[in-house]
Write an enzyme that holds these catalytic residues in place. Structure first.
Site, PDB file in Angstrom:
ATOM      1  CG  ASN A 159      88.278  63.288  27.432  1.00  0.00           C
ATOM      2  OD1 ASN A 159      87.164  63.310  26.906  1.00  0.00           O
ATOM      3  ND2 ASN A 159      88.643  64.182  28.336  1.00  0.00           N
TER       4      ASN A 159
ATOM      5  CG  HIS B  94      84.157  64.963  26.936  1.00  0.00           C
ATOM      6  ND1 HIS B  94      85.132  65.940  26.981  1.00  0.00           N
ATOM      7  CD2 HIS B  94      83.469  65.219  25.797  1.00  0.00           C
ATOM      8  CE1 HIS B  94      85.013  66.729  25.935  1.00  0.00           C
ATOM      9  NE2 HIS B  94      84.016  66.322  25.197  1.00  0.00           N
TER      10      HIS B  94
ATOM     11  CD  GLU C 275      86.163  66.697  30.409  1.00  0.00           C
ATOM     12  OE1 GLU C 275      86.578  65.704  29.782  1.00  0.00           O
ATOM     13  OE2 GLU C 275      86.114  67.835  29.908  1.00  0.00           O
TER      14      GLU C 275
ATOM     15  CG  ASP D  95      77.346  70.834  27.149  1.00  0.00           C
ATOM     16  OD1 ASP D  95      76.808  71.388  26.164  1.00  0.00           O
ATOM     17  OD2 ASP D  95      78.232  69.980  27.036  1.00  0.00           O
TER      18      ASP D  95
HETATM   19  P1  PGA Z   1      83.074  68.220  18.650  1.00  0.00           P
HETATM   20  O1  PGA Z   1      82.849  68.009  20.200  1.00  0.00           O
HETATM   21  O2  PGA Z   1      81.780  67.866  17.996  1.00  0.00           O
HETATM   22  O3  PGA Z   1      83.401  69.685  18.482  1.00  0.00           O
HETATM   23  O4  PGA Z   1      84.183  67.300  18.256  1.00  0.00           O
HETATM   24  C1  PGA Z   1      82.243  66.842  20.657  1.00  0.00           C
HETATM   25  C2  PGA Z   1      82.337  66.767  22.152  1.00  0.00           C
HETATM   26  O5  PGA Z   1      83.354  67.203  22.727  1.00  0.00           O
HETATM   27  O6  PGA Z   1      81.379  66.270  22.765  1.00  0.00           O
END
Ligand code: PGA
Length: 243
Positions: A135, A137, A142, A67
């Site tokens: 959450n 995702h 999301e 992404d």
């Molecule tokens: P993070 O993000 O590794 O910074 O916790 C993971 C994500 O949101 O996919």
């Protein structure tokens, strides 16, 4: 779905790095999809060590990434493109012509998504790494995202903007939109590894592993994939039955 629990973030990361190393050694021209965020940073450090100390050869791999913010200049140091250049690509000799990235600066997000999805269909992914949001995702998919979605533009949720604000001067600077591989594009990968560490991820990990696949927890789709390994530290595993 295999679940591998290690004591620490570091130990889990070393194991994830080993799966990358095995993949690249067994198929030097592997197509690999990388993730950004804080979670995979130690994995990338381990891969740099493999390159420097043991000559792991990245020169034939093809890369994709999950992404990118929209809109953001790829040269902006908060862009995911810059993150990958700084933390991995430049350190292991990956050249421009090996890299596929969503262009956060494209004029037309929809056409950019089509271009990327087209590239993906011509270069099926052998190994893909995911993190997971608090959450549930995966990438920027999301809760509520249909499982059949391919690469698309999203508006970021309040909780994701807040979680990502730590990488910016202030919350206001976090872009409100992004372009992301969809859940279907992720599920098309031959092999998926997901790394999650820390107690903030424990509930999302529990839902993903113990509940039936449902769109309210995007990561739960992974239970329907034939080759997924979840690497978690003890904190992220703390809400699993028996832990
Ligand atoms: P993070 O993000 O590794 O910074 O916790 C993971 C994500 O949101 O996919």
């Amino acid at each position: 779905m295999k679940v591998i629990i290690s004591k620490t973030h570091e130990e889990s990361s070393v194991k994830v790095a080993q799966s990358f190393t095995e993949q690249i050694k067994s198929k030097p021209d592997s197509v690999i999809c990388f993730a950004t965020g804080s979670t995979p940073l130690i994995v990338y450090k381990e891969l740099v060590k493999e390159y420097e100390n043991n000559g792991l050869d990245f020169s034939k791999i093809i890369t994709f990434n999950l992404d990118e913010y929209y809109r953001i200049d790829p040269r902006n140091e908060q862009s995911y493109r810059s993150f990958m250049t700084t933390n991995l690509f430049h350190k292991v000799g990956i050249e421009e012509n090996q890299i596929n990235f969503l262009d956060g600066h494209a004029d037309n997000a929809e056409l950019e998504c089509e271009r990327y999805e087209n590239k993906l269909s011509k270069n099926p992914i052998n190994l893909l790494i995911l993190g997971i949001g608090e959450n549930g995702h995966i990438a920027f998919n999301e809760p509520g995202t249909p499982f059949e979605e391919t690469t698309h533009q999203v508006q970021l949720t309040e909780s994701t903007i807040k979680a990502n604000a730590r990488f910016f001067e202030s919350e206001d600077e976090v872009p409100k939109s992004a372009i992301t591989m969809g859940i279907q594009s992720i599920m098309n990968a031959d092999k998926i590894v997901l790394l999650a560490t820390g107690d903030k991820k424990a509930e999302a990990i529990r839902q993903m592993i113990e509940e039936e696949p449902n769109e309210e927890c995007p990561a739960s789709v992974l239970r329907m994939h034939p080759d997924v390994t979840i690497f978690v530290d003890e904190m992220a595993a703390s809400k699993l039955k028996g832990n």
